[in-house]
Design an enzyme around this catalytic site. Structure first.
Site, PDB file in Angstrom:
ATOM      1  N   ASP A  27     -18.037  -4.039  55.251  1.00 13.28           N
ATOM      2  CA  ASP A  27     -18.432  -4.377  56.416  1.00 13.28           C
ATOM      3  C   ASP A  27     -19.569  -3.270  57.132  1.00 13.28           C
ATOM      4  O   ASP A  27     -19.207  -2.122  56.981  1.00 13.28           O
ATOM      5  CB  ASP A  27     -17.510  -4.481  57.765  1.00 13.28           C
ATOM      6  N   ASN A  75     -18.978 -16.833  55.815  1.00 13.67           N
ATOM      7  CA  ASN A  75     -20.458 -16.560  55.700  1.00 13.67           C
ATOM      8  C   ASN A  75     -21.911 -17.778  55.851  1.00 13.67           C
ATOM      9  O   ASN A  75     -22.613 -16.952  55.644  1.00 13.67           O
ATOM     10  CB  ASN A  75     -20.752 -15.460  54.647  1.00 13.67           C
TER      11      ASN A  75
HETATM   12  C1  IPE Z   1     -16.236 -10.296  56.535  1.00 16.05           C
HETATM   13  O1  IPE Z   1     -16.930  -9.463  57.131  1.00 16.05           O
HETATM   14  C2  IPE Z   1     -16.918 -10.697  55.505  1.00 16.05           C
HETATM   15  C3  IPE Z   1     -16.907  -9.704  54.159  1.00 16.05           C
HETATM   16  C4  IPE Z   1     -17.194  -8.748  54.292  1.00 16.05           C
HETATM   17  C5  IPE Z   1     -17.629 -10.629  52.924  1.00 16.05           C
HETATM   18  P1  IPE Z   1     -17.884 -10.472  58.367  1.00 16.05           P
HETATM   19  O2  IPE Z   1     -19.162  -9.417  58.469  1.00 16.05           O
HETATM   20  O3  IPE Z   1     -18.693 -11.625  58.295  1.00 16.05           O
HETATM   21  O4  IPE Z   1     -16.416 -10.826  59.275  1.00 16.05           O
HETATM   22  P2  IPE Z   1     -16.474 -11.223  60.698  1.00 16.05           P
HETATM   23  O5  IPE Z   1     -17.640 -12.297  60.455  1.00 16.05           O
HETATM   24  O6  IPE Z   1     -17.725 -10.202  62.058  1.00 16.05           O
HETATM   25  O7  IPE Z   1     -15.069 -11.039  60.966  1.00 16.05           O
HETATM   26  C1  IPE Z   2     -20.952  -7.087  55.041  1.00 19.28           C
HETATM   27  O1  IPE Z   2     -21.971  -6.522  55.870  1.00 19.28           O
HETATM   28  C2  IPE Z   2     -21.181  -7.936  54.225  1.00 19.28           C
HETATM   29  C3  IPE Z   2     -21.083  -9.162  54.282  1.00 19.28           C
HETATM   30  C4  IPE Z   2     -20.367  -9.619  55.235  1.00 19.28           C
HETATM   31  C5  IPE Z   2     -22.344 -10.178  52.823  1.00 19.28           C
HETATM   32  P1  IPE Z   2     -21.860  -7.376  57.036  1.00 19.28           P
HETATM   33  O2  IPE Z   2     -23.868  -8.052  56.776  1.00 19.28           O
HETATM   34  O3  IPE Z   2     -21.428  -8.015  57.871  1.00 19.28           O
HETATM   35  O4  IPE Z   2     -22.190  -5.967  58.611  1.00 19.28           O
HETATM   36  P2  IPE Z   2     -22.737  -6.151  59.779  1.00 19.28           P
HETATM   37  O5  IPE Z   2     -21.360  -6.425  60.443  1.00 19.28           O
HETATM   38  O6  IPE Z   2     -23.882  -7.627  60.438  1.00 19.28           O
HETATM   39  O7  IPE Z   2     -22.964  -5.192  60.516  1.00 19.28           O
HETATM   40 MG    MG Z   3     -20.086  -7.758  59.362  1.00 16.04          MG
END
Ligand code: IPE
Ligand code: IPE
Ligand code: MG
Length: 256
Positions: A27, A75
């Site tokens: 993340d 997502n």
């Molecule tokens: C969790 O990250 C899913 C992945 C890393 C694929 P998110 O960024 O989607 O999680 P939330 O929504 O902040 O909890």
């Molecule tokens: C994790 O990084 C990757 C996926 C969920 C695909 P994020 O895209 O959630 O990045 P932040 O949390 O918004 O910084």
């Molecule tokens: Mg994220």
């Protein structure tokens, strides 16, 4: 690959200095990019490089299984342009990495509700799976359109279908042993170490069942900066944990 799949709630698993199975929520890609004035998707691109780096670190440490959360069932709620970028990046990365994975003995599997993906992606996943199936060095599991609740419900539904086929009463009590084979990752030991980068302290519907006794490690480091050294730091933290599995500290002494 057949590994001992002891359930941590049914029997106390063997614990070693090196985690056998590491599961990671990668993340912080978007925030990493935005903090540098780039669009969010730059972070996703850079994140793929970190996957390579962490896979290498795992192989060097002799971690047997690495499970990565790449795309959650939630997502899809993101802007369509970001979702479509992620799909393209996923396809490109699969195409590029299949050979290197096979050459390095890494078995790749993708878990999740895969029927939601385009046929091209599903075909690539099947191809990656077949090409790397003999890999014995490490299992790399990518969770795509994965959700922990989906996993449990999917397993329950499959188990009930099997009951119907085998003439078992639908209302017979469900034991863990009956359900477990239908869960994703049933052939892997449960994760020893969970890592979430990016600063949030939540599970976000990742492996809800499988993390029952996993050691949790949260770091503020954004995924695009989670390098080998950062990974080793997480493993080091793991090595300081006392895994009691319900017992007292004193009970662990003889085996330590
Ligand atoms: C969790 O990250 C899913 C992945 C890393 C694929 P998110 O960024 O989607 O999680 P939330 O929504 O902040 O909890
Ligand atoms: C994790 O990084 C990757 C996926 C969920 C695909 P994020 O895209 O959630 O990045 P932040 O949390 O918004 O910084
Ligand atoms: Mg994220």
């Amino acid at each position: 690959m057949n590994t001992t799949t002891i359930s941590s709630t049914q029997a106390v698993p063997e614990v070693g200095e090196i985690p056998q199975h590491v599961a990671i929520i990668m993340d912080g890609n978007g925030r990493w990019a935005q903090a540098r004035g780039y669009p969010r998707v730059w972070g996703h691109k850079r994140g793929v490089q970190m996957v390579r780096e962490v896979v290498r670190a795992c192989v060097d440490l002799k971690v047997r299984h690495l499970t990565l959360f790449a795309f959650s069932s939630e997502n899809w709620r993101r802007p369509p342009t970001e979702v479509s970028f992620l799909m393209k990046l996923f396809m490109r990365s699969l195409r590029r990495e299949i050979k290197a994975l096979a050459d390095n003995g890494i078995r790749l599997q993708v878990i999740g509700a895969l029927e939601a993906f385009d046929k091209t992606i599903q075909d690539l996943i099947a191809q990656a799976h077949n090409t790397t199936i003999d890999g014995e060095v490490m299992t790399l599991t990518i969770c795509a359109n994965y959700g922990g609740r989906w996993d449990i419900l999917n397993a329950m539904n499959q188990m009930l279908a099997a009951r119907a086929r085998n003439g078992v009463a639908v209302d017979a009590y469900v034991e863990e042993d009956e359900l477990r084979p239908y869960l994703q990752l049933a052939d892997l030991p449960e994760p020893d170490l969970f890592i979430r980068t990016g600063g949030e302290a939540r599970i976000s519907n990742f492996l809800l069942w499988q993390l029952a006794y996993t050691e949790l490690y949260f770091t503020p480091v954004y995924w695009p900066e989670f390098d080998r050294a950062a990974f080793f730091e997480a493993v080091h933290s793991y090595q300081t944990r006392e895994r009691r599995f319900g017992r007292t500290s004193a009970q662990l002494q003889p085996t330590k």
